[in-house]
Motif scaffolding. Structure first.
Motif, PDB file in Angstrom:
ATOM      1  N   GLN A 130       0.812  -1.389   0.292  1.00 45.69           N
ATOM      2  CA  GLN A 130       0.083  -0.230  -0.060  1.00 45.69           C
ATOM      3  C   GLN A 130       1.065   1.265   0.027  1.00 45.69           C
ATOM      4  O   GLN A 130       0.715   2.155  -0.779  1.00 45.69           O
ATOM      5  CB  GLN A 130      -0.781  -0.023   1.246  1.00 45.69           C
ATOM      6  N   ALA A 131       1.895   1.359   0.937  1.00 43.71           N
ATOM      7  CA  ALA A 131       2.585   2.490   1.015  1.00 43.71           C
ATOM      8  C   ALA A 131       3.379   2.898  -0.399  1.00 43.71           C
ATOM      9  O   ALA A 131       3.125   3.973  -0.881  1.00 43.71           O
ATOM     10  CB  ALA A 131       3.874   2.207   1.965  1.00 43.71           C
ATOM     11  N   HIS A 141      -9.365  14.718   1.637  1.00 47.25           N
ATOM     12  CA  HIS A 141      -8.772  13.684   1.126  1.00 47.25           C
ATOM     13  C   HIS A 141      -8.256  13.644  -0.292  1.00 47.25           C
ATOM     14  O   HIS A 141      -8.577  14.437  -1.071  1.00 47.25           O
ATOM     15  CB  HIS A 141      -9.493  12.347   1.548  1.00 47.25           C
ATOM     16  N   GLU A 144      -7.916   8.444  -2.249  1.00 42.03           N
ATOM     17  CA  GLU A 144      -6.550   7.921  -1.831  1.00 42.03           C
ATOM     18  C   GLU A 144      -6.040   8.707  -0.824  1.00 42.03           C
ATOM     19  O   GLU A 144      -6.543   9.677  -0.337  1.00 42.03           O
ATOM     20  CB  GLU A 144      -5.892   7.752  -3.070  1.00 42.03           C
ATOM     21  N   TYR A 145      -4.762   8.409  -0.859  1.00 43.85           N
ATOM     22  CA  TYR A 145      -3.803   9.277   0.396  1.00 43.85           C
ATOM     23  C   TYR A 145      -3.696  10.459  -0.262  1.00 43.85           C
ATOM     24  O   TYR A 145      -3.624  10.866  -1.386  1.00 43.85           O
ATOM     25  CB  TYR A 145      -2.471   8.550   0.268  1.00 43.85           C
ATOM     26  N   PRO A 146      -3.547  11.562   0.614  1.00 46.93           N
ATOM     27  CA  PRO A 146      -3.514  11.472   2.175  1.00 46.93           C
ATOM     28  C   PRO A 146      -5.049  11.732   2.765  1.00 46.93           C
ATOM     29  O   PRO A 146      -5.871  12.369   1.884  1.00 46.93           O
ATOM     30  CB  PRO A 146      -2.746  12.733   2.692  1.00 46.93           C
ATOM     31  N   TYR A 147      -5.314  11.253   3.854  1.00 46.99           N
ATOM     32  CA  TYR A 147      -6.465  11.854   4.660  1.00 46.99           C
ATOM     33  C   TYR A 147      -6.129  13.030   5.548  1.00 46.99           C
ATOM     34  O   TYR A 147      -5.367  13.249   6.193  1.00 46.99           O
ATOM     35  CB  TYR A 147      -7.091  10.705   5.651  1.00 46.99           C
ATOM     36  N   ALA A 173      -0.397   9.662  -5.319  1.00 50.78           N
ATOM     37  CA  ALA A 173      -0.594  10.902  -4.695  1.00 50.78           C
ATOM     38  C   ALA A 173      -0.255  12.056  -5.732  1.00 50.78           C
ATOM     39  O   ALA A 173      -0.977  13.304  -5.602  1.00 50.78           O
ATOM     40  CB  ALA A 173       0.011  10.958  -3.299  1.00 50.78           C
ATOM     41  N   GLU A 226       0.184   3.852  -2.962  1.00 50.34           N
ATOM     42  CA  GLU A 226      -0.523   5.197  -2.522  1.00 50.34           C
ATOM     43  C   GLU A 226       0.601   6.309  -2.774  1.00 50.34           C
ATOM     44  O   GLU A 226       0.051   7.537  -3.120  1.00 50.34           O
ATOM     45  CB  GLU A 226      -1.209   4.828  -1.129  1.00 50.34           C
ATOM     46  N   ARG A 227       1.663   6.345  -2.322  1.00 50.98           N
ATOM     47  CA  ARG A 227       2.567   7.436  -2.405  1.00 50.98           C
ATOM     48  C   ARG A 227       2.726   7.861  -3.923  1.00 50.98           C
ATOM     49  O   ARG A 227       2.859   8.954  -4.499  1.00 50.98           O
ATOM     50  CB  ARG A 227       3.651   7.298  -1.561  1.00 50.98           C
ATOM     51  N   GLY A 255       2.624  14.301   7.508  1.00 52.52           N
ATOM     52  CA  GLY A 255       2.849  14.353   6.064  1.00 52.52           C
ATOM     53  C   GLY A 255       2.760  15.723   5.601  1.00 52.52           C
ATOM     54  O   GLY A 255       2.583  16.861   6.270  1.00 52.52           O
TER      55      GLY A 255
END
Length: 416
Positions: free
Chosen positions: A173-174, A342, A349-352, A181, A177-178, A366
């Motif tokens: 996920q990391a 979000h 998606e990232y970020p929240y 973004a 998701e990054r 973040g």
């Protein structure tokens, strides 16, 4: 029911964001190369030799290929992708290997081993071991023994069997998701195309509003338009009316919309090019004029959204955003939306970004960065109140501030 600042059709007003990009204007190959490069860069930063992606949205992000997205995400692993520093191998669902023809993002297509209970029945454990053994053999050929492998959602048995093959498994996920973004300029064109198409669908929905129509009938105007415009699907069914507008998160149903009621909509559209079009609006069913209470709810939500849009700047930390964000009146705290803002790309998606009151428990470190597309949320409804209002805007973070992407108007009668 007058509208404010509507440029939903192909507007003569100068400026890219007032229109849908013309056919051929988007360099799709550049979009694909950028996204796959982002995934690989994030993997390298984390020392991940290979990622096994099973989420259909992430497979599309990395390769632009798609196939039965909801089905294959639910029945994972039934279609999956191995990404390394120099290869992408797509394991495609039975009978579907031809669907990836012509995609420069795919090195090779192989048949998937479907390791789900519905495919294997009570022999699922044996099937998972067979999947793990075959996948491990391919991974050894690609990245060597004992490598660090990023893994998405797969059966517990399949994950355990793969770990037993001697690899170090980490969550994928990391890096993904990054990667997702930060949007390239060509990606932003895809986002805008999706938004303009969705806005035309919402305009059709708004035109169909009348007392006596059911929520489902009204929502179908948006869904039908999304498909006709080349979009994929609506990820949620968040349209509700009257007393079903409070609390939020009540999906559209067979309720008949009455006279003088509020109607709340959150688009949540996976639209053109697979990009998310995510904005919220609240309408008035008519006839006559909205009540003073309805206007107060609407104006409060409007204030929240625009205050929080105004503070978004590149370099702002997530905690700083929460501290500067609009202060939610006490009477609306209980039914507040769970986020203040979000990330938004191919889906949410990232970020929240959390409310100040929730940051200590839910927030994380973040920084707001240029290239992020964010959705700024507002839901205003008292606990036990008769109705509520949902509003939301989608913005792009630039080098100097932010640019409004969602352009569907607000309701003049509710702002009066």
């Amino acid at each position: 029911m007058a509208l404010l600042d509507w440029h939903g059709e192909r507007s003569p007003v100068p400026g890219f964001f007032d229109r849908e990009p013309a056919e051929g204007e988007i360099d799709v190959k550049a979009v694909r190369a950028y996204r796959l490069g982002r995934v690989r860069a994030q993997m390298a930063e984390r020392g991940i030799a290979a990622c096994i992606l099973t989420d259909a949205v992430n497979i599309r992000y990395a390769t632009d290929t798609r196939n039965m997205q909801i089905f294959t995400s639910r029945n994972a692993p039934s279609r999956y992708l191995i990404v390394t520093a120099d290869k992408t191998i797509l394991y495609e669902f039975t009978g579907c290997m031809h669907l990836a023809d012509g995609y420069e993002t795919i090195s090779e297509v192989r048949p998937a081993i479907i390791a789900s209970f519905v495919a294997a029945g009570e022999a699922i454990a044996e099937r998972e071991k067979r999947w793990a053994a075959a996948t491990a053999a391919d991974l050894r050929d690609l990245v060597g023994k004992g490598a660090v492998i990023g893994v998405e959602r797969i059966n517990a048995g399949a994950a355990a069997a793969l770990a037993a093959e001697g690899f170090t498994l980490v969550d994928a996920q990391a890096p993904v998701e990054r990667a997702r973004a930060i949007k390239s300029p060509e990606e932003v064109k895809c986002v805008v195309a999706s938004l303009r198409a969705t806005e035309r669908g919402v305009a059709k929905l708004r035109e169909a509003i009348r007392p006596g129509i059911t929520e489902n009938q009204l929502w179908s105007h948006l869904f039908g338009s999304v498909i006709a415009e080349g979009g994929d699907y609506c990820e949620t069914r968040l349209l509700n009316s009257g007393p079903r507008t409070n609390p939020w998160f009540q999906e559209t149903g067979q309720r008949v919309i009455g006279a003088g009621e509020l109607i709340c909509l959150d688009t949540d559209v996976v639209g053109c090019y697979g990009y998310y079009s995510d904005f919220s609006r609240t309408f008035f069913s008519g006839p006559g004029k909205p009540s003073a209470k309805q206007r107060d709810l609407y104006k409060t939500a409007y204030e929240q959204v625009h205050h929080n849009m105004a503070i978004l700047q590149p370099g702002l930390t997530f905690e700083e955003y929460s501290e500067k964000a609009w202060s939610l009146p006490k009477i609306y705290e209980a039914n507040r939306y769970y986020l203040s803002a979000h990330g938004c790309g191919m889906t949410g998606e990232y970020p929240y970004l959390y409310h100040r009151m929730d940051f200590a428990d839910a927030g994380y470190e973040g920084v707001v960065e240029p290239g992020m597309t964010l959705c700024v949320e507002a839901y205003i409804g008292e606990e036990g109140g008769k109705e509520g209002v949902k509003l939301e805007q989608q913005v792009l973070i630039t080098e100097t501030g932010q640019e409004l992407l969602s352009r569907f108007p607000f309701e003049e009668a509710l702002l009066a």
